[in-house]
Enzyme design. Sequence first.
Site, PDB file in Angstrom:
ATOM      1  N   HIS A 178      42.672   0.533 -10.355  1.00 38.20           N
ATOM      2  CA  HIS A 178      41.855  -0.344 -11.184  1.00 38.20           C
ATOM      3  C   HIS A 178      40.720  -0.891 -10.332  1.00 38.20           C
ATOM      4  O   HIS A 178      40.951  -1.591  -9.343  1.00 38.20           O
ATOM      5  CB  HIS A 178      42.710  -1.498 -11.725  1.00 38.20           C
ATOM      6  N   ASP A 182      49.919  -9.856 -17.228  1.00 38.55           N
ATOM      7  CA  ASP A 182      49.519  -8.899 -16.189  1.00 38.55           C
ATOM      8  C   ASP A 182      50.708  -8.428 -15.370  1.00 38.55           C
ATOM      9  O   ASP A 182      50.749  -7.284 -14.899  1.00 38.55           O
ATOM     10  CB  ASP A 182      48.516  -9.561 -15.246  1.00 38.55           C
ATOM     11  N   ARG A 227      45.518 -12.716 -22.813  1.00 40.60           N
ATOM     12  CA  ARG A 227      45.868 -12.121 -21.525  1.00 40.60           C
ATOM     13  C   ARG A 227      46.277 -13.250 -20.581  1.00 40.60           C
ATOM     14  O   ARG A 227      45.504 -14.164 -20.310  1.00 40.60           O
ATOM     15  CB  ARG A 227      44.685 -11.359 -20.927  1.00 40.60           C
TER      16      ARG A 227
END
Length: 425
Positions: free
Chosen positions: A208, A148, A91
């Site tokens: 989120h 992201d 990530r």
Amino acid sequence: MNILTLTCWSHSIKYHLYCRNGWVLLAFGVIERVALGSSFIRQTVPGRELFSQETGNNNHQSAVALIIAALTDPQHGVIESAGGISAVGHRIVHGGDCFRHSVQIDDKVLAVIKSLQHLAPMHSAPNIAGIEAALLHLPAIPHMAVFDTAFHLSMPESAYRYPLPYDWCEKYGVRRYGFHGPSHLYLSRRGAKLLNKPIDTCNLITIHLDRGVSLCAIRKGLSVDTSMGMTPLEGAVMETRCGDIDPGIHAYMMQEMNLSAQEMEQILNYKSGIAGITGRRRSRQHFLQAALDGDSRSKLALEIEAYRLKKYIGSYLAINGPLDAIVFTSGTSSLEWLLREMVLSGLDCLGVWLDQERNRAVHQDREEVEISAEGSLVKLFIMPANEELVIAEDVAAIHYGVYCDHQHYEYSFASADFFPAASME
């Protein structure tokens, strides 16, 4: 095929090991206090007791070695050797506008990631350290970067460009990028499935909720605006980040307190938000419980948090037009119902009707729940996010040559027979 996913922060590394056959989660864990001394690892294998061990002093290189050792441990592991790992997904917080989708890492890709480090120095440095450590310990297998920012590069220029000198965007990369892309992707695909509508016909707001908080306006399946900006500091109130504030405050307080730019950045990122209002940093559960118990600063912090989220929902309703659903992650506390209730109250005039009883009945279960009242024009869903599954699926798709980008790939969690609890922690 077993896929290892790594999320590397300055002082912690989260990892998940998936088997592509059914996307079964074999093991997951975290190493805390990386580079701080007195590190420790916690690893969970479904159906077994938690494995926890102090590990002494670790940097990212030795921490990745410990992860591999834990996964291959004869007693606590799930694979016989490092050869049981087929690929690694990393990530990466910031890909600038260079990466519109996930990619396989080679020398050129790594060089570009390094060249973008100035856009998010506190996040990119540990991301890069994790890549280099994993390449060192697992050199013979493919490594993929999942960004992201990629999910939000569909935003129109009117949404991503700041009203600043025009050439700042081209020369210095000053623009809105957005973050938490894998989470918003997952929430939007699952939201569409629960609505029983194709994703390219759905208008959604996804929220989120974690230590970092972000909202995304999704029109016809694409991100058209998001609360975080050039850095993860902009947007909603967060655990330790301030979110949106008057930029004039920066210069004023730097002068008043004789602060350097770096000192000011540290305050805005690590000593503000809920921690700044309450005067202390504590778990989400303890913070919400304190607010329920009447602690004045905790109540105020919660009211500010809810107020800011409500403002974003209102603005995104205006941006999106007719809205199909608002999708919340389940958050990190069994008391998150309190925040949702405060955020959604008073939105009846916009067709948003909350079923209070359903909302309060939701705990930290790995399930998807509808909390909208009967007759609500906008559906309300709560679900656990699963960023790691997004990363793992991108890795497998790239490895097998069937991946174009996240907009056109058919993820397993967007299918009718997907069962969330089968692949989650």
